[in-house]
Scaffold this motif. Structure first.
Motif, PDB file in Angstrom:
ATOM      1  N   ARG A 140       1.073  -1.394  -0.117  1.00  0.00           N
ATOM      2  CA  ARG A 140       0.178  -0.152   0.084  1.00  0.00           C
ATOM      3  C   ARG A 140       0.676   1.364   0.008  1.00  0.00           C
ATOM      4  NH1 ARG A 140      -2.463   3.801   3.453  1.00  0.00           N
ATOM      5  NH2 ARG A 140      -1.342   3.188   5.367  1.00  0.00           N
ATOM      6  N   LEU A 141       1.929   1.251   0.859  1.00  0.00           N
ATOM      7  CA  LEU A 141       2.700   2.557   0.897  1.00  0.00           C
ATOM      8  C   LEU A 141       3.535   2.730  -0.319  1.00  0.00           C
ATOM      9  CD1 LEU A 141       4.268   1.943   4.450  1.00  0.00           C
ATOM     10  CD2 LEU A 141       2.468   3.516   3.702  1.00  0.00           C
ATOM     11  N   ALA A 142       3.789   1.644  -1.025  1.00  0.00           N
ATOM     12  CA  ALA A 142       4.603   1.584  -2.268  1.00  0.00           C
ATOM     13  C   ALA A 142       3.731   2.223  -3.416  1.00  0.00           C
ATOM     14  CB  ALA A 142       5.269   0.271  -2.728  1.00  0.00           C
ATOM     15  N   HIS A 143       2.582   1.698  -3.306  1.00  0.00           N
ATOM     16  CA  HIS A 143       1.526   2.081  -4.354  1.00  0.00           C
ATOM     17  C   HIS A 143       1.277   3.639  -4.274  1.00  0.00           C
ATOM     18  CE1 HIS A 143      -1.856   1.599  -7.063  1.00  0.00           C
ATOM     19  NE2 HIS A 143      -2.700   2.477  -6.151  1.00  0.00           N
ATOM     20  N   ASN A 144       1.148   4.102  -3.201  1.00  0.00           N
ATOM     21  CA  ASN A 144       0.769   5.371  -2.789  1.00  0.00           C
ATOM     22  C   ASN A 144       2.077   6.526  -2.619  1.00  0.00           C
ATOM     23  OD1 ASN A 144      -2.184   5.907  -2.436  1.00  0.00           O
ATOM     24  ND2 ASN A 144      -1.877   3.944  -1.450  1.00  0.00           N
ATOM     25  N   ALA A 145       3.137   5.833  -2.815  1.00  0.00           N
ATOM     26  CA  ALA A 145       4.405   6.737  -2.669  1.00  0.00           C
ATOM     27  C   ALA A 145       4.272   8.162  -3.477  1.00  0.00           C
ATOM     28  CB  ALA A 145       5.467   6.000  -3.443  1.00  0.00           C
ATOM     29  N   GLY A 146       4.532   9.485  -2.868  1.00  0.00           N
ATOM     30  CA  GLY A 146       4.612  10.694  -3.316  1.00  0.00           C
ATOM     31  C   GLY A 146       2.935  11.045  -3.008  1.00  0.00           C
ATOM     32  N   HIS A 147       1.917  10.387  -2.678  1.00  0.00           N
ATOM     33  CA  HIS A 147       0.593  10.714  -2.110  1.00  0.00           C
ATOM     34  C   HIS A 147       0.946  11.524  -0.781  1.00  0.00           C
ATOM     35  CE1 HIS A 147      -3.740  11.432  -1.210  1.00  0.00           C
ATOM     36  NE2 HIS A 147      -3.826  10.177  -0.857  1.00  0.00           N
ATOM     37  N   ARG A 148       0.559  12.920  -0.903  1.00  0.00           N
ATOM     38  CA  ARG A 148       1.094  13.627   0.274  1.00  0.00           C
ATOM     39  C   ARG A 148      -0.343  13.571   1.338  1.00  0.00           C
ATOM     40  NH1 ARG A 148       4.917  17.127  -1.249  1.00  0.00           N
ATOM     41  NH2 ARG A 148       5.847  16.455  -3.077  1.00  0.00           N
ATOM     42  N   HIS A 149      -1.447  13.013   1.277  1.00  0.00           N
ATOM     43  CA  HIS A 149      -2.388  12.961   2.239  1.00  0.00           C
ATOM     44  C   HIS A 149      -2.719  11.564   2.397  1.00  0.00           C
ATOM     45  CE1 HIS A 149      -2.911  17.247   2.055  1.00  0.00           C
ATOM     46  NE2 HIS A 149      -2.927  17.267   0.753  1.00  0.00           N
ATOM     47  N   PRO A 152      10.481   2.584  -0.544  1.00  0.00           N
ATOM     48  CA  PRO A 152       9.981   2.929  -1.754  1.00  0.00           C
ATOM     49  C   PRO A 152      10.829   3.548  -2.711  1.00  0.00           C
ATOM     50  CG  PRO A 152       8.817   4.362  -0.297  1.00  0.00           C
ATOM     51  CD  PRO A 152       9.639   3.440   0.263  1.00  0.00           C
ATOM     52  N   PRO A 153      11.144   2.989  -4.116  1.00  0.00           N
ATOM     53  CA  PRO A 153      12.080   3.569  -4.942  1.00  0.00           C
ATOM     54  C   PRO A 153      11.626   5.014  -5.090  1.00  0.00           C
ATOM     55  CG  PRO A 153      10.568   2.189  -6.007  1.00  0.00           C
ATOM     56  CD  PRO A 153      10.430   1.790  -4.463  1.00  0.00           C
ATOM     57  N   MET A 154      12.782   5.721  -5.022  1.00  0.00           N
ATOM     58  CA  MET A 154      12.445   7.308  -5.219  1.00  0.00           C
ATOM     59  C   MET A 154      13.403   7.654  -6.362  1.00  0.00           C
ATOM     60  SD  MET A 154      11.390  10.405  -4.623  1.00  0.00           S
ATOM     61  CE  MET A 154      10.879  10.566  -2.809  1.00  0.00           C
ATOM     62  N   TYR A 155      12.610   7.643  -7.726  1.00  0.00           N
ATOM     63  CA  TYR A 155      13.566   7.934  -8.824  1.00  0.00           C
ATOM     64  C   TYR A 155      13.991   9.471  -8.691  1.00  0.00           C
ATOM     65  CZ  TYR A 155      11.953   3.650 -10.828  1.00  0.00           C
ATOM     66  OH  TYR A 155      11.702   2.508 -10.874  1.00  0.00           O
ATOM     67  N   SER A 156      15.005   9.719  -9.315  1.00  0.00           N
ATOM     68  CA  SER A 156      15.508  11.227  -9.081  1.00  0.00           C
ATOM     69  C   SER A 156      14.559  11.940  -9.769  1.00  0.00           C
ATOM     70  CB  SER A 156      16.976  11.301 -10.057  1.00  0.00           C
ATOM     71  OG  SER A 156      17.806  10.414  -9.076  1.00  0.00           O
ATOM     72  N   ALA A 157      14.125  11.570 -10.966  1.00  0.00           N
ATOM     73  CA  ALA A 157      13.116  12.576 -11.676  1.00  0.00           C
ATOM     74  C   ALA A 157      12.031  12.772 -10.806  1.00  0.00           C
ATOM     75  CB  ALA A 157      12.701  12.050 -12.923  1.00  0.00           C
ATOM     76  N   HIS A 158      11.410  11.881  -9.983  1.00  0.00           N
ATOM     77  CA  HIS A 158      10.291  12.242  -9.427  1.00  0.00           C
ATOM     78  C   HIS A 158      10.656  12.830  -8.234  1.00  0.00           C
ATOM     79  CE1 HIS A 158       8.521   7.815 -10.200  1.00  0.00           C
ATOM     80  NE2 HIS A 158       8.631   8.838 -11.418  1.00  0.00           N
ATOM     81  N   SER A 159      11.948  12.754  -7.638  1.00  0.00           N
ATOM     82  CA  SER A 159      12.363  13.638  -6.386  1.00  0.00           C
ATOM     83  C   SER A 159      12.542  15.202  -6.987  1.00  0.00           C
ATOM     84  CB  SER A 159      13.711  13.306  -5.915  1.00  0.00           C
ATOM     85  OG  SER A 159      14.203  14.069  -4.933  1.00  0.00           O
ATOM     86  N   TYR A 160      13.012  15.434  -8.155  1.00  0.00           N
ATOM     87  CA  TYR A 160      13.206  16.770  -8.534  1.00  0.00           C
ATOM     88  C   TYR A 160      11.720  17.324  -8.776  1.00  0.00           C
ATOM     89  CZ  TYR A 160      13.690  20.183 -12.362  1.00  0.00           C
ATOM     90  OH  TYR A 160      13.672  21.506 -12.887  1.00  0.00           O
TER      91      TYR A 160
END
Length: 477
Positions: free
Chosen positions: A269-278, A336-344
Protein backbone atom coordinates in the motif's frame (compact mmCIF):
# COMPACT_ATOMS: atom_id res chain seq x y z
CA UNK A 1 0.38 65.23 -8.04
CA UNK A 2 2.56 62.14 -7.32
CA UNK A 3 0.80 58.93 -6.35
CA UNK A 4 0.90 57.53 -2.85
CA UNK A 5 3.74 55.06 -2.35
CA UNK A 6 4.17 52.23 0.15
CA UNK A 7 6.91 49.77 0.98
CA UNK A 8 4.80 47.05 2.62
CA UNK A 9 1.56 45.20 1.93
CA UNK A 10 0.46 43.62 5.24
CA UNK A 11 -2.52 41.74 3.80
CA UNK A 12 -0.29 39.90 1.32
CA UNK A 13 2.50 37.78 2.87
CA UNK A 14 3.93 36.91 -0.57
CA UNK A 15 4.84 40.56 -1.22
CA UNK A 16 7.70 40.16 1.27
CA UNK A 17 9.43 37.80 -1.16
CA UNK A 18 10.39 40.79 -3.33
CA UNK A 19 12.66 42.89 -1.08
CA UNK A 20 13.31 46.54 -1.81
CA UNK A 21 10.33 47.12 -4.06
CA UNK A 22 8.01 50.13 -3.98
CA UNK A 23 4.22 49.90 -4.27
CA UNK A 24 2.51 52.84 -5.92
CA UNK A 25 -1.26 53.29 -5.50
CA UNK A 26 -3.11 54.30 -8.68
CA UNK A 27 -6.46 55.83 -7.61
CA UNK A 28 -8.52 54.03 -10.26
CA UNK A 29 -8.09 52.03 -13.43
CA UNK A 30 -10.58 50.78 -16.01
CA UNK A 31 -9.88 47.27 -17.31
CA UNK A 32 -10.46 46.10 -20.89
CA UNK A 33 -13.50 44.28 -19.53
CA UNK A 34 -15.05 47.65 -18.63
CA UNK A 35 -14.78 47.04 -14.90
CA UNK A 36 -13.10 49.79 -12.86
CA UNK A 37 -10.89 48.92 -9.89
CA UNK A 38 -9.83 51.50 -7.31
CA UNK A 39 -6.80 52.07 -5.10
CA UNK A 40 -4.79 49.86 -7.42
CA UNK A 41 -1.37 48.80 -6.06
CA UNK A 42 1.45 48.44 -8.58
CA UNK A 43 4.74 47.04 -7.32
CA UNK A 44 7.95 48.06 -9.06
CA UNK A 45 11.69 48.21 -8.60
CA UNK A 46 14.30 50.40 -10.26
CA UNK A 47 18.07 50.41 -10.70
CA UNK A 48 20.25 53.24 -11.91
CA UNK A 49 19.30 56.87 -12.49
CA UNK A 50 16.91 58.44 -15.01
CA UNK A 51 18.74 61.01 -17.12
CA UNK A 52 17.54 64.56 -17.72
CA UNK A 53 15.98 63.69 -21.06
CA UNK A 54 14.09 60.77 -19.47
CA UNK A 55 15.09 58.53 -22.37
CA UNK A 56 17.57 56.03 -20.87
CA UNK A 57 14.92 53.65 -19.50
CA UNK A 58 15.40 49.91 -19.95
CA UNK A 59 12.05 48.24 -19.31
CA UNK A 60 12.31 44.62 -18.19
CA UNK A 61 9.10 42.62 -18.00
CA UNK A 62 8.94 39.67 -15.58
CA UNK A 63 7.86 36.11 -16.46
CA UNK A 64 4.88 34.19 -15.08
CA UNK A 65 5.97 33.26 -11.55
CA UNK A 66 8.65 35.89 -11.00
CA UNK A 67 8.66 39.16 -9.08
CA UNK A 68 10.15 42.53 -10.04
CA UNK A 69 13.43 41.54 -8.40
CA UNK A 70 15.47 41.11 -11.59
CA UNK A 71 18.58 40.45 -9.49
CA UNK A 72 16.97 37.24 -8.31
CA UNK A 73 16.50 35.69 -11.74
CA UNK A 74 18.70 37.55 -14.26
CA UNK A 75 21.67 38.65 -12.15
CA UNK A 76 23.98 36.99 -14.70
CA UNK A 77 22.88 39.63 -17.22
CA UNK A 78 23.68 42.56 -14.91
CA UNK A 79 26.93 44.48 -15.17
CA UNK A 80 28.71 46.92 -17.49
CA UNK A 81 27.92 47.22 -21.20
CA UNK A 82 30.51 48.83 -23.48
CA UNK A 83 30.27 50.30 -26.96
CA UNK A 84 32.10 47.31 -28.44
CA UNK A 85 32.80 43.70 -27.60
CA UNK A 86 31.49 41.62 -24.72
CA UNK A 87 29.50 43.15 -21.91
CA UNK A 88 26.40 42.78 -19.79
CA UNK A 89 22.98 43.64 -21.16
CA UNK A 90 21.51 45.11 -17.96
CA UNK A 91 23.83 48.03 -17.19
CA UNK A 92 22.46 50.07 -14.30
CA UNK A 93 25.40 52.47 -14.48
CA UNK A 94 24.03 53.87 -17.75
CA UNK A 95 20.38 52.82 -17.92
CA UNK A 96 17.41 53.51 -15.68
CA UNK A 97 16.14 49.97 -15.32
CA UNK A 98 12.50 49.47 -14.39
CA UNK A 99 10.56 46.28 -13.71
CA UNK A 100 6.85 46.46 -12.83
CA UNK A 101 4.75 43.68 -11.34
CA UNK A 102 1.74 42.58 -13.40
CA UNK A 103 -1.82 42.35 -12.10
CA UNK A 104 -2.73 38.93 -10.76
CA UNK A 105 0.79 38.24 -9.48
CA UNK A 106 1.15 37.50 -5.74
CA UNK A 107 4.14 39.82 -5.35
CA UNK A 108 2.55 43.21 -4.75
CA UNK A 109 0.39 44.48 -7.59
CA UNK A 110 -3.42 44.21 -7.57
CA UNK A 111 -4.34 40.54 -7.35
CA UNK A 112 -6.58 38.03 -5.55
CA UNK A 113 -4.34 38.63 -2.49
CA UNK A 114 -4.86 42.40 -2.27
CA UNK A 115 -7.69 44.29 -0.63
CA UNK A 116 -10.89 45.15 -2.43
CA UNK A 117 -11.57 48.69 -1.14
CA UNK A 118 -15.30 48.16 -1.64
CA UNK A 119 -15.47 45.21 0.77
CA UNK A 120 -12.42 45.65 3.00
CA UNK A 121 -11.42 42.02 2.37
CA UNK A 122 -9.08 40.30 -0.09
CA UNK A 123 -10.44 39.91 -3.62
CA UNK A 124 -9.82 36.16 -3.69
CA UNK A 125 -11.58 34.53 -6.68
CA UNK A 126 -13.59 37.73 -7.20
CA UNK A 127 -10.57 39.58 -8.57
CA UNK A 128 -11.57 40.77 -12.07
CA UNK A 129 -9.74 39.23 -15.01
CA UNK A 130 -7.00 41.51 -16.37
CA UNK A 131 -5.24 41.26 -19.74
CA UNK A 132 -1.69 41.68 -20.98
CA UNK A 133 -2.87 44.93 -22.53
CA UNK A 134 -4.30 46.08 -19.18
CA UNK A 135 -0.89 45.55 -17.57
CA UNK A 136 0.87 47.70 -20.16
CA UNK A 137 -1.70 50.51 -19.85
CA UNK A 138 -1.41 50.48 -16.06
CA UNK A 139 2.38 50.33 -16.15
CA UNK A 140 2.49 53.26 -18.60
CA UNK A 141 0.75 55.36 -15.93
CA UNK A 142 3.50 54.47 -13.45
CA UNK A 143 6.29 55.10 -15.96
CA UNK A 144 4.83 58.54 -16.63
CA UNK A 145 4.77 59.18 -12.89
CA UNK A 146 8.44 58.17 -12.67
CA UNK A 147 9.31 60.72 -15.34
CA UNK A 148 10.11 58.29 -18.16
CA UNK A 149 9.71 60.01 -21.54
CA UNK A 150 10.65 57.05 -23.70
CA UNK A 151 11.91 53.49 -23.36
CA UNK A 152 15.27 52.78 -24.99
CA UNK A 153 14.71 49.00 -25.00
CA UNK A 154 12.02 46.62 -23.72
CA UNK A 155 13.06 43.07 -22.83
CA UNK A 156 11.10 40.03 -21.64
CA UNK A 157 10.86 36.26 -21.96
CA UNK A 158 7.88 33.89 -21.94
CA UNK A 159 4.82 35.72 -20.51
CA UNK A 160 7.05 38.80 -20.27
CA UNK A 161 7.68 38.52 -24.01
CA UNK A 162 3.92 38.73 -24.54
CA UNK A 163 4.08 42.06 -22.74
CA UNK A 164 6.95 43.17 -25.00
CA UNK A 165 4.77 42.59 -28.08
CA UNK A 166 1.94 44.59 -26.52
CA UNK A 167 4.31 47.43 -25.61
CA UNK A 168 5.24 47.67 -29.30
CA UNK A 169 1.92 49.36 -30.03
CA UNK A 170 2.91 52.41 -28.01
CA UNK A 171 4.92 53.39 -31.10
CA UNK A 172 8.55 53.48 -32.15
CA UNK A 173 9.07 56.95 -30.67
CA UNK A 174 8.15 55.70 -27.18
CA UNK A 175 9.35 52.06 -27.24
CA UNK A 176 12.46 52.14 -29.42
CA UNK A 177 13.76 48.54 -29.35
CA UNK A 178 12.04 45.23 -28.63
CA UNK A 179 13.53 41.96 -27.35
CA UNK A 180 10.83 39.26 -26.99
CA UNK A 181 12.37 35.95 -25.92
CA UNK A 182 10.61 32.66 -26.72
CA UNK A 183 7.21 34.33 -26.68
CA UNK A 184 4.28 34.42 -29.11
CA UNK A 185 2.25 37.37 -30.36
CA UNK A 186 -0.85 35.28 -29.61
CA UNK A 187 -1.35 32.20 -27.44
CA UNK A 188 -1.76 28.91 -29.27
CA UNK A 189 -4.25 26.12 -28.63
CA UNK A 190 -1.25 24.05 -27.49
CA UNK A 191 -0.09 26.43 -24.74
CA UNK A 192 -3.68 27.18 -23.72
CA UNK A 193 -4.35 23.47 -23.27
CA UNK A 194 -1.38 23.09 -20.94
CA UNK A 195 -2.59 25.94 -18.73
CA UNK A 196 -6.12 24.51 -18.68
CA UNK A 197 -4.80 21.15 -17.47
CA UNK A 198 -2.94 22.94 -14.67
CA UNK A 199 -6.03 24.85 -13.58
CA UNK A 200 -8.06 21.65 -13.52
CA UNK A 201 -5.49 20.14 -11.15
CA UNK A 202 -6.07 23.02 -8.75
CA UNK A 203 -9.86 22.82 -9.10
CA UNK A 204 -9.73 19.10 -8.24
CA UNK A 205 -8.19 19.77 -4.84
CA UNK A 206 -10.99 19.60 -2.22
CA UNK A 207 -9.31 22.48 -0.37
CA UNK A 208 -9.77 24.82 -3.33
CA UNK A 209 -13.36 25.72 -2.29
CA UNK A 210 -14.04 27.74 -5.47
CA UNK A 211 -11.13 29.98 -4.50
CA UNK A 212 -12.47 30.91 -1.05
CA UNK A 213 -9.72 29.09 0.86
CA UNK A 214 -7.75 30.74 3.66
CA UNK A 215 -4.07 31.49 3.11
CA UNK A 216 -3.10 28.97 5.80
CA UNK A 217 -5.10 26.20 4.07
CA UNK A 218 -4.13 26.50 0.41
CA UNK A 219 -5.03 23.78 -2.11
CA UNK A 220 -1.42 22.62 -2.03
CA UNK A 221 -1.98 19.20 -3.59
CA UNK A 222 -3.64 20.77 -6.62
CA UNK A 223 -0.82 23.27 -6.90
CA UNK A 224 1.74 20.46 -6.70
CA UNK A 225 0.12 18.70 -9.65
CA UNK A 226 -0.18 21.95 -11.61
CA UNK A 227 3.45 22.89 -11.04
CA UNK A 228 4.70 19.43 -11.98
CA UNK A 229 2.80 19.69 -15.27
CA UNK A 230 4.28 23.12 -15.90
CA UNK A 231 7.80 21.89 -15.15
CA UNK A 232 7.44 19.27 -17.88
CA UNK A 233 6.61 21.97 -20.44
CA UNK A 234 9.67 24.00 -19.39
CA UNK A 235 12.16 21.21 -20.14
CA UNK A 236 12.57 18.42 -22.72
CA UNK A 237 12.79 14.66 -22.78
CA UNK A 238 16.51 14.88 -23.58
CA UNK A 239 17.06 17.20 -20.63
CA UNK A 240 15.35 14.83 -18.19
CA UNK A 241 17.13 11.76 -19.58
CA UNK A 242 20.55 13.41 -19.34
CA UNK A 243 19.99 14.78 -15.85
CA UNK A 244 18.03 11.94 -14.22
CA UNK A 245 17.70 8.85 -16.40
CA UNK A 246 16.45 6.00 -14.23
CA UNK A 247 18.62 6.95 -11.27
CA UNK A 248 17.19 6.05 -7.87
CA UNK A 249 17.87 8.24 -4.87
CA UNK A 250 19.90 6.70 -2.04
CA UNK A 251 17.84 5.42 0.89
CA UNK A 252 18.56 6.63 4.42
CA UNK A 253 19.21 3.54 6.52
CA UNK A 254 21.64 5.20 8.90
CA UNK A 255 19.56 4.55 12.02
CA UNK A 256 20.51 1.37 13.85
CA UNK A 257 17.39 1.45 15.99
CA UNK A 258 15.20 -1.64 15.67
CA UNK A 259 12.22 -0.89 13.49
CA UNK A 260 8.80 -2.46 14.12
CA UNK A 261 7.47 -5.06 11.73
CA UNK A 262 4.62 -4.35 9.34
CA UNK A 263 2.60 -6.67 7.06
CA UNK A 264 3.72 -7.07 3.45
CA UNK A 265 0.31 -5.86 2.34
CA UNK A 266 0.99 -2.56 4.11
CA UNK A 267 4.33 -2.32 2.33
CA UNK A 268 2.47 -2.74 -0.96
CA UNK A 269 0.00 0.00 0.00
CA UNK A 270 2.79 2.40 0.91
CA UNK A 271 4.68 1.68 -2.30
CA UNK A 272 1.52 2.12 -4.37
CA UNK A 273 0.88 5.54 -2.79
CA UNK A 274 4.47 6.83 -2.79
CA UNK A 275 4.33 10.60 -3.33
CA UNK A 276 0.70 10.88 -2.18
CA UNK A 277 0.89 13.69 0.38
CA UNK A 278 -2.42 12.97 2.13
CA UNK A 279 -2.09 9.20 2.41
CA UNK A 280 -3.23 7.62 5.68
CA UNK A 281 -0.04 6.96 7.70
CA UNK A 282 0.72 3.39 8.64
CA UNK A 283 0.02 2.38 12.26
CA UNK A 284 2.99 1.57 14.47
CA UNK A 285 1.58 -1.86 15.39
CA UNK A 286 -0.51 -4.44 13.55
CA UNK A 287 -2.26 -7.68 14.43
CA UNK A 288 0.11 -10.52 13.63
CA UNK A 289 -2.46 -12.00 11.22
CA UNK A 290 -4.52 -9.60 9.19
CA UNK A 291 -4.35 -7.56 6.05
CA UNK A 292 -3.83 -3.85 5.74
CA UNK A 293 -7.44 -3.65 4.61
CA UNK A 294 -8.52 -4.92 8.02
CA UNK A 295 -6.20 -2.46 9.73
CA UNK A 296 -8.08 0.35 7.99
CA UNK A 297 -11.52 -0.97 9.04
CA UNK A 298 -13.56 0.43 11.89
CA UNK A 299 -13.52 -1.60 15.15
CA UNK A 300 -16.96 -3.07 14.35
CA UNK A 301 -15.90 -4.05 10.83
CA UNK A 302 -12.68 -5.59 12.13
CA UNK A 303 -14.60 -7.65 14.71
CA UNK A 304 -17.00 -8.98 12.07
CA UNK A 305 -14.11 -9.87 9.81
CA UNK A 306 -12.40 -11.88 12.56
CA UNK A 307 -15.60 -13.77 13.30
CA UNK A 308 -15.93 -14.64 9.63
CA UNK A 309 -12.37 -15.99 9.51
CA UNK A 310 -12.96 -18.06 12.65
CA UNK A 311 -16.13 -19.68 11.28
CA UNK A 312 -14.38 -20.49 8.01
CA UNK A 313 -11.27 -22.02 9.56
CA UNK A 314 -13.02 -23.65 12.48
CA UNK A 315 -10.69 -21.81 14.83
CA UNK A 316 -10.10 -18.30 16.03
CA UNK A 317 -6.45 -18.89 16.96
CA UNK A 318 -3.81 -16.65 15.36
CA UNK A 319 -1.41 -17.84 12.68
CA UNK A 320 1.68 -19.81 13.57
CA UNK A 321 4.91 -17.87 14.07
CA UNK A 322 6.22 -19.13 10.71
CA UNK A 323 3.21 -17.85 8.74
CA UNK A 324 3.30 -14.61 10.69
CA UNK A 325 6.90 -13.95 9.71
CA UNK A 326 5.99 -14.53 6.06
CA UNK A 327 3.36 -11.76 6.29
CA UNK A 328 5.58 -9.18 7.98
CA UNK A 329 8.68 -7.17 7.14
CA UNK A 330 10.81 -4.68 9.00
CA UNK A 331 10.09 -1.03 8.21
CA UNK A 332 13.83 -0.48 7.88
CA UNK A 333 13.90 -2.97 5.00
CA UNK A 334 11.17 -1.09 3.14
CA UNK A 335 12.19 1.98 1.20
CA UNK A 336 9.92 2.72 -1.78
CA UNK A 337 12.01 3.53 -4.83
CA UNK A 338 12.50 7.27 -5.25
CA UNK A 339 13.54 8.00 -8.80
CA UNK A 340 15.60 11.17 -9.19
CA UNK A 341 13.11 12.55 -11.72
CA UNK A 342 10.26 12.09 -9.22
CA UNK A 343 12.33 13.68 -6.46
CA UNK A 344 13.09 16.71 -8.65
CA UNK A 345 9.43 17.32 -9.50
CA UNK A 346 8.31 16.92 -5.88
CA UNK A 347 11.02 19.27 -4.64
CA UNK A 348 10.22 21.95 -7.21
CA UNK A 349 6.50 21.69 -6.47
CA UNK A 350 7.09 22.00 -2.72
CA UNK A 351 9.28 25.09 -3.23
CA UNK A 352 6.64 26.58 -5.49
CA UNK A 353 3.96 26.18 -2.82
CA UNK A 354 6.14 28.25 -0.48
CA UNK A 355 6.11 31.22 -2.84
CA UNK A 356 2.88 31.24 -4.83
CA UNK A 357 -0.88 31.46 -4.43
CA UNK A 358 -3.41 29.28 -6.26
CA UNK A 359 -5.86 32.05 -7.19
CA UNK A 360 -2.97 34.10 -8.55
CA UNK A 361 -1.76 31.16 -10.62
CA UNK A 362 -5.23 30.79 -12.10
CA UNK A 363 -5.53 34.53 -12.83
CA UNK A 364 -2.13 34.70 -14.55
CA UNK A 365 -2.66 31.56 -16.62
CA UNK A 366 -5.99 32.91 -17.88
CA UNK A 367 -4.24 36.17 -18.75
CA UNK A 368 -1.73 34.27 -20.88
CA UNK A 369 -4.52 32.33 -22.59
CA UNK A 370 -6.18 35.60 -23.57
CA UNK A 371 -3.02 37.10 -25.09
CA UNK A 372 -3.59 38.12 -28.72
CA UNK A 373 -2.14 41.30 -30.23
CA UNK A 374 -4.73 41.38 -33.00
CA UNK A 375 -7.68 41.82 -30.61
CA UNK A 376 -9.50 44.96 -31.72
CA UNK A 377 -6.76 45.82 -34.20
CA UNK A 378 -7.48 43.79 -37.34
CA UNK A 379 -5.97 40.85 -39.20
CA UNK A 380 -3.18 39.03 -37.36
CA UNK A 381 -0.56 39.23 -40.11
CA UNK A 382 -1.31 42.89 -40.81
CA UNK A 383 -1.16 43.73 -37.11
CA UNK A 384 2.22 42.02 -36.64
CA UNK A 385 3.58 43.69 -39.79
CA UNK A 386 2.58 47.07 -38.34
CA UNK A 387 5.22 46.71 -35.59
CA UNK A 388 7.96 49.04 -36.81
CA UNK A 389 10.55 48.89 -34.04
CA UNK A 390 13.83 47.02 -34.57
CA UNK A 391 13.16 43.69 -32.87
CA UNK A 392 15.52 41.00 -31.64
CA UNK A 393 13.53 37.76 -31.59
CA UNK A 394 15.08 34.96 -29.56
CA UNK A 395 13.79 31.39 -29.63
CA UNK A 396 15.01 28.20 -27.97
CA UNK A 397 15.69 25.40 -30.44
CA UNK A 398 14.28 22.71 -28.11
CA UNK A 399 11.36 24.68 -26.62
CA UNK A 400 8.23 22.49 -26.55
CA UNK A 401 5.94 25.16 -25.07
CA UNK A 402 6.61 27.84 -27.71
CA UNK A 403 8.35 25.84 -30.46
CA UNK A 404 11.11 27.49 -32.43
CA UNK A 405 9.23 27.11 -35.72
CA UNK A 406 6.43 29.23 -34.22
CA UNK A 407 8.91 31.91 -33.13
CA UNK A 408 10.64 31.83 -36.54
CA UNK A 409 7.34 32.26 -38.41
CA UNK A 410 6.48 35.25 -36.22
CA UNK A 411 9.88 36.86 -36.81
CA UNK A 412 9.36 36.59 -40.57
CA UNK A 413 6.23 38.71 -40.30
CA UNK A 414 7.98 41.49 -38.39
CA UNK A 415 9.32 44.06 -40.87
CA UNK A 416 12.47 44.94 -38.90
CA UNK A 417 13.40 41.78 -37.02
CA UNK A 418 16.53 39.78 -36.36
CA UNK A 419 16.12 36.12 -35.32
CA UNK A 420 18.50 34.30 -32.98
CA UNK A 421 18.21 30.59 -32.21
CA UNK A 422 19.49 29.81 -28.71
CA UNK A 423 21.18 26.42 -28.77
CA UNK A 424 19.99 24.33 -25.85
CA UNK A 425 18.55 20.94 -24.94
CA UNK A 426 16.88 22.48 -21.88
CA UNK A 427 13.67 23.62 -23.57
CA UNK A 428 11.85 26.74 -22.38
CA UNK A 429 14.10 27.01 -19.31
CA UNK A 430 16.95 27.72 -21.70
CA UNK A 431 15.93 31.36 -21.27
CA UNK A 432 17.44 31.17 -17.80
CA UNK A 433 20.04 28.47 -18.20
CA UNK A 434 21.66 29.66 -21.45
CA UNK A 435 22.17 33.13 -20.05
CA UNK A 436 25.48 33.70 -21.86
CA UNK A 437 23.87 33.20 -25.28
CA UNK A 438 20.90 35.36 -24.32
CA UNK A 439 23.10 38.09 -22.84
CA UNK A 440 25.55 38.21 -25.77
CA UNK A 441 22.75 38.38 -28.32
CA UNK A 442 21.10 41.31 -26.53
CA UNK A 443 24.40 43.18 -26.09
CA UNK A 444 25.29 42.81 -29.78
CA UNK A 445 21.81 44.00 -30.75
CA UNK A 446 22.04 47.04 -28.47
CA UNK A 447 25.44 48.05 -29.79
CA UNK A 448 24.03 48.36 -33.32
CA UNK A 449 21.68 51.22 -32.45
CA UNK A 450 22.80 54.82 -32.14
CA UNK A 451 20.37 55.85 -29.38
CA UNK A 452 21.74 53.02 -27.23
CA UNK A 453 25.33 53.97 -28.06
CA UNK A 454 24.56 57.53 -27.04
CA UNK A 455 23.36 56.30 -23.64
CA UNK A 456 26.48 54.13 -23.27
CA UNK A 457 28.68 57.18 -23.96
CA UNK A 458 27.18 59.05 -21.03
CA UNK A 459 28.98 59.18 -17.71
CA UNK A 460 27.83 56.29 -15.57
CA UNK A 461 26.72 56.19 -11.96
CA UNK A 462 28.28 53.89 -9.33
CA UNK A 463 26.89 50.37 -9.09
CA UNK A 464 26.30 49.03 -5.57
CA UNK A 465 28.16 45.90 -4.54
CA UNK A 466 26.19 42.65 -4.53
CA UNK A 467 26.78 39.18 -3.22
CA UNK A 468 25.69 37.59 -6.50
CA UNK A 469 22.45 35.86 -7.52
CA UNK A 470 20.18 34.88 -4.68
CA UNK A 471 17.85 32.57 -6.57
CA UNK A 472 16.89 30.46 -3.53
CA UNK A 473 13.13 30.85 -4.05
CA UNK A 474 13.08 30.95 -7.83
CA UNK A 475 14.41 27.87 -9.58
CA UNK A 476 12.41 28.04 -12.82
CA UNK A 477 9.88 30.21 -14.65
Amino acid sequence: MPFERRTTQPENPFSRLSPGQTIVIVPEFKLDSGYTIRDVPVAYKTWGVLNEAGDNCMLICHPLTRSVDVEDWWANLMGICGLEGKGKAIDESKFYIVCLNVMGSPYGSASPLTMNPETGTRYGPEFPQATIRDDCRLHKIVLDDLGVKSVAICIGGSMAGMHVYEWAFYGKDYIKLLVPISAPAKSSAWSMSWTESQRQSIFADPKYLDGYYSLDAQPTQGMIAARMTAMLTYRTRASYERRFGREIMDSDNSSQQEKPSIPHSEVHRLAHNAGHRHMKPYPLSFPSTNSSAASLQTPDQSHSSKESVASTNGSSSPSTPDSSSQQETKIAAYQPPMYSAHSYLRYQADKFNERFDANCYIALSRKMDGHDVLYGRGNYEDVVRSIQQPTLVLGIESDVLYPFYEIKALSELLPNAELICVKSEEGHDGLLLEYEQVNDAIVAFMQKHEHIREILRQKGVPIPERNGPRGAMFASW
